[in-house]
Write a protein that holds these residues in place. Structure first.
Motif, PDB file in Angstrom:
ATOM      1  N   THR A   1     -41.657   5.789  -1.430  1.00  0.00           N
ATOM      2  CA  THR A   1     -42.630   5.026  -0.646  1.00  0.00           C
ATOM      3  C   THR A   1     -42.240   3.552  -0.705  1.00  0.00           C
ATOM      4  O   THR A   1     -41.263   3.182  -1.361  1.00  0.00           O
ATOM      5  CB  THR A   1     -44.051   5.192  -1.221  1.00  0.00           C
ATOM      6  OG1 THR A   1     -44.091   4.605  -2.540  1.00  0.00           O
ATOM      7  CG2 THR A   1     -44.456   6.663  -1.309  1.00  0.00           C
ATOM      8  N   SER A   2     -43.028   2.711  -0.065  1.00  0.00           N
ATOM      9  CA  SER A   2     -42.768   1.272  -0.117  1.00  0.00           C
ATOM     10  C   SER A   2     -43.223   0.653  -1.424  1.00  0.00           C
ATOM     11  O   SER A   2     -42.903  -0.495  -1.715  1.00  0.00           O
ATOM     12  CB  SER A   2     -43.483   0.570   1.040  1.00  0.00           C
ATOM     13  OG  SER A   2     -44.887   0.708   0.894  1.00  0.00           O
TER      14      SER A   2
ATOM     15  N   GLU B   1     -48.849   2.256  -1.670  1.00  0.00           N
ATOM     16  CA  GLU B   1     -48.729   3.284  -0.640  1.00  0.00           C
ATOM     17  C   GLU B   1     -48.786   4.679  -1.253  1.00  0.00           C
ATOM     18  O   GLU B   1     -49.443   5.577  -0.715  1.00  0.00           O
ATOM     19  CB  GLU B   1     -47.427   3.117   0.143  1.00  0.00           C
ATOM     20  CG  GLU B   1     -47.314   4.130   1.282  1.00  0.00           C
ATOM     21  CD  GLU B   1     -45.978   4.106   1.988  1.00  0.00           C
ATOM     22  OE1 GLU B   1     -45.808   4.905   2.916  1.00  0.00           O
ATOM     23  OE2 GLU B   1     -45.103   3.302   1.608  1.00  0.00           O
TER      24      GLU B   1
ATOM     25  N   ILE C   1     -51.497   7.551  -0.211  1.00  0.00           N
ATOM     26  CA  ILE C   1     -51.137   8.895   0.252  1.00  0.00           C
ATOM     27  C   ILE C   1     -51.859   9.943  -0.583  1.00  0.00           C
ATOM     28  O   ILE C   1     -52.453  10.889  -0.051  1.00  0.00           O
ATOM     29  CB  ILE C   1     -49.613   9.105   0.177  1.00  0.00           C
ATOM     30  CG1 ILE C   1     -48.896   8.229   1.200  1.00  0.00           C
ATOM     31  CG2 ILE C   1     -49.258  10.573   0.412  1.00  0.00           C
ATOM     32  CD1 ILE C   1     -47.384   8.217   1.043  1.00  0.00           C
TER      33      ILE C   1
ATOM     34  N   LEU D   1     -50.044   9.921   5.716  1.00  0.00           N
ATOM     35  CA  LEU D   1     -50.716   8.777   6.326  1.00  0.00           C
ATOM     36  C   LEU D   1     -49.902   8.222   7.484  1.00  0.00           C
ATOM     37  O   LEU D   1     -50.458   7.669   8.435  1.00  0.00           O
ATOM     38  CB  LEU D   1     -50.910   7.657   5.293  1.00  0.00           C
ATOM     39  CG  LEU D   1     -51.877   7.886   4.147  1.00  0.00           C
ATOM     40  CD1 LEU D   1     -51.956   6.619   3.305  1.00  0.00           C
ATOM     41  CD2 LEU D   1     -53.251   8.260   4.667  1.00  0.00           C
ATOM     42  N   ILE D   2     -48.580   8.316   7.368  1.00  0.00           N
ATOM     43  CA  ILE D   2     -47.678   7.739   8.352  1.00  0.00           C
ATOM     44  C   ILE D   2     -46.973   8.857   9.103  1.00  0.00           C
ATOM     45  O   ILE D   2     -46.407   9.765   8.488  1.00  0.00           O
ATOM     46  CB  ILE D   2     -46.633   6.822   7.670  1.00  0.00           C
ATOM     47  CG1 ILE D   2     -47.334   5.668   6.941  1.00  0.00           C
ATOM     48  CG2 ILE D   2     -45.632   6.282   8.686  1.00  0.00           C
ATOM     49  CD1 ILE D   2     -46.396   4.815   6.119  1.00  0.00           C
ATOM     50  N   HIS D   3     -47.005   8.799  10.422  1.00  0.00           N
ATOM     51  CA  HIS D   3     -46.369   9.823  11.247  1.00  0.00           C
ATOM     52  C   HIS D   3     -45.203   9.210  11.999  1.00  0.00           C
ATOM     53  O   HIS D   3     -45.214   8.030  12.354  1.00  0.00           O
ATOM     54  CB  HIS D   3     -47.384  10.421  12.223  1.00  0.00           C
ATOM     55  CG  HIS D   3     -48.575  11.018  11.537  1.00  0.00           C
ATOM     56  ND1 HIS D   3     -48.571  12.283  11.018  1.00  0.00           N
ATOM     57  CD2 HIS D   3     -49.792  10.492  11.251  1.00  0.00           C
ATOM     58  CE1 HIS D   3     -49.746  12.533  10.456  1.00  0.00           C
ATOM     59  NE2 HIS D   3     -50.507  11.449  10.583  1.00  0.00           N
ATOM     60  N   GLY D   4     -44.181  10.008  12.206  1.00  0.00           N
ATOM     61  CA  GLY D   4     -43.003   9.485  12.899  1.00  0.00           C
ATOM     62  C   GLY D   4     -41.874  10.490  12.844  1.00  0.00           C
ATOM     63  O   GLY D   4     -41.974  11.592  13.371  1.00  0.00           O
TER      64      GLY D   4
ATOM     65  N   ARG E   1     -43.760  11.181   4.395  1.00  0.00           N
ATOM     66  CA  ARG E   1     -43.687   9.725   4.506  1.00  0.00           C
ATOM     67  C   ARG E   1     -42.584   9.351   5.499  1.00  0.00           C
ATOM     68  O   ARG E   1     -41.433   9.161   5.114  1.00  0.00           O
ATOM     69  CB  ARG E   1     -43.424   9.117   3.121  1.00  0.00           C
ATOM     70  CG  ARG E   1     -43.798   7.655   2.987  1.00  0.00           C
ATOM     71  CD  ARG E   1     -42.691   6.742   3.427  1.00  0.00           C
ATOM     72  NE  ARG E   1     -43.030   5.337   3.256  1.00  0.00           N
ATOM     73  CZ  ARG E   1     -42.196   4.342   3.532  1.00  0.00           C
ATOM     74  NH1 ARG E   1     -40.979   4.577   3.986  1.00  0.00           N
ATOM     75  NH2 ARG E   1     -42.587   3.100   3.366  1.00  0.00           N
ATOM     76  N   SER E   2     -42.952   9.281   6.770  1.00  0.00           N
ATOM     77  CA  SER E   2     -41.976   8.950   7.800  1.00  0.00           C
ATOM     78  C   SER E   2     -41.513   7.504   7.675  1.00  0.00           C
ATOM     79  O   SER E   2     -42.259   6.638   7.223  1.00  0.00           O
ATOM     80  CB  SER E   2     -42.574   9.187   9.186  1.00  0.00           C
ATOM     81  OG  SER E   2     -42.780  10.568   9.417  1.00  0.00           O
ATOM     82  N   GLY E   3     -40.278   7.271   8.111  1.00  0.00           N
ATOM     83  CA  GLY E   3     -39.696   5.937   8.060  1.00  0.00           C
ATOM     84  C   GLY E   3     -38.337   5.972   7.402  1.00  0.00           C
ATOM     85  O   GLY E   3     -38.085   6.792   6.518  1.00  0.00           O
TER      86      GLY E   3
END
Length: 372
Positions: A75-76, A80, A84, A221-224, A232-234
């Motif tokens: 994660t960052s 974060e 999550i 929490l993050i979609h992508g 954890r997209s990114g």
């Protein structure tokens, strides 16, 4: 600039709970990945696969200081990771502790506003959770219990294993915020989720991780792009991951030496600061965090008068708010006692000479303030 962060006059760094100096070995591991090996670790070509390999080496190193099995999601940072774990938890109540980091307490409050039942457990004067209140609150219907292993402000070690056992008996998951304890204090294997951060163990800022027991699957929490197993997209930074991995390896390899060094510094500090009272438990604690108070002293003024020492009044995340520490108020300190408290944090790169010089400056500044 010297190792302590000063330019010109030496700066003595005693704020290890806020962040730690970057290990030279971690820096050296990051440079080639920033400068030369720039491939996207999620790309299928050779450059991408080489970068991905570095990420996986780091993941394995970090996991060696965590409970066995499970999976590690980058994660960052720990904030974060905590979000999550908490926001992705199954429906049901949330139980946490009054002295938790804002990443937990503020997330719990946001969840309360969205309809979740939230219980915040009290602590005693020693900073340890009230286990009677915990047994009463952690009942069927609770979905998640969140607790910090080592408190970031006062250094006390919570009874994580007992709290996790209560959570499991109630059918709840247990989240351990191990940011301050990872690599320093054993993490009980009973935890379901563990949040950690690189920059608290001499790694780089901007990267952390969430460890998940097998079968634990919080909602993302993050979609992508679906990276990190869809949780954890990114795009990951191989350099940050590599620095984290090397820092974790050093924490493991240097554990005994680091522990002995910190324990010796703690004894030295207590002897050099005899007019200061320790906040929180004197025994159930990590020794590299001393939260101290002195009657008649204003901590903010003291901090201003000790310009060549980096120490703090409490959590770096809450600095500048002007409010007394919620942790110190939770253990029963008056507003005046809380304002007269400072946190001294030290570790691997702190020397005995650093501690002696810092204590002399602090004592002289406190005596001058008391006399004014």
């Amino acid at each position: 600039m010297d190792r302590h962060g000063g330019a010109g006059a030496a700066m003595i760094y005693l704020d290890y709970q806020a962040t730690t100096p970057l290990a030279p070995e971690a820096f050296d591991a990051m440079v080639p990945l920033l400068r030369d090996h720039f491939g996207n670790p999620h790309s299928a070509h050779r450059l991408g696969r080489a970068a991905a390999a570095q990420v996986e080496v780091a993941r394995d190193e970090i996991a060696r200081l965590l409970p066995g099995g499970g999976r590690l999601v980058f994660t960052s940072g720990a904030t974060e990771a905590i979000n999550i774990a908490m926001q992705g938890a199954p429906p049901g109540g949330i139980v946490t502790i009054a002295t938790e980091h804002a990443a937990v307490l503020d997330t719990a409050e946001a969840m309360r506003r969205n309809g979740r039942d939230v219980t915040v457990l009290p602590v005693g004067a020693d900073g340890l959770v009230d286990m009677a209140a915990a047994r009463q609150a952690i009942r069927p219907g609770v979905a998640l219990v969140a607790a910090m292993l080592v408190n970031n402000e006062i250094g006390v070690i919570q009874p994580i294993e007992s709290l996790a056992q209560l959570a499991h008996e109630a059918g709840a998951l247990f989240l351990c915020d191990a940011v301050q304890g990872y690599g320093r204090v054993p993490i009980p294997g009973i935890c379901d989720m563990v949040a950690i951060s690189a920059h608290k163990i001499h790694g780089p800022k901007g990267v952390g991780a969430l460890w998940l027991r097998d079968g634990v699957t919080p909602a993302p929490l993050i979609h992508g792009g679906g990276q990190e197993g869809g949780l954890r997209s990114g795009t990951l930074s191989p350099a940050l991951c590599a620095g984290f991995g090397v820092a974790a390896r050093l924490m493991r390899e240097r554990a005994d030496a680091d522990r002995a060094h910190v324990e010796a510094l703690a004894l030295q500090a207590r002897a050099l600061l005899p007019d200061w009272t320790l906040n929180g438990s004197d025994t159930v604690r990590y020794p590299g965090n001393l939260n101290l108070r002195r009657d008649g002293i204003d901590g903010a003024r003291l901090l201003s008068n000790c310009r060549n020492i980096a120490f703090s009044l409490g959590s770096a995340c809450a600095s500048g708010s002007g409010r007394p520490s919620h942790v110190l108020r939770a253990i029963g300190l008056t507003q005046g006692q809380a304002r007269g408290s400072v946190r001294i944090g030290f570790g691997r790169y702190t020397t005995s000479a650093d501690m002696e010089s810092a204590a002399q400056i602090i004592n002289e500044a406190a005596a001058a303030q008391a006399a004014s």
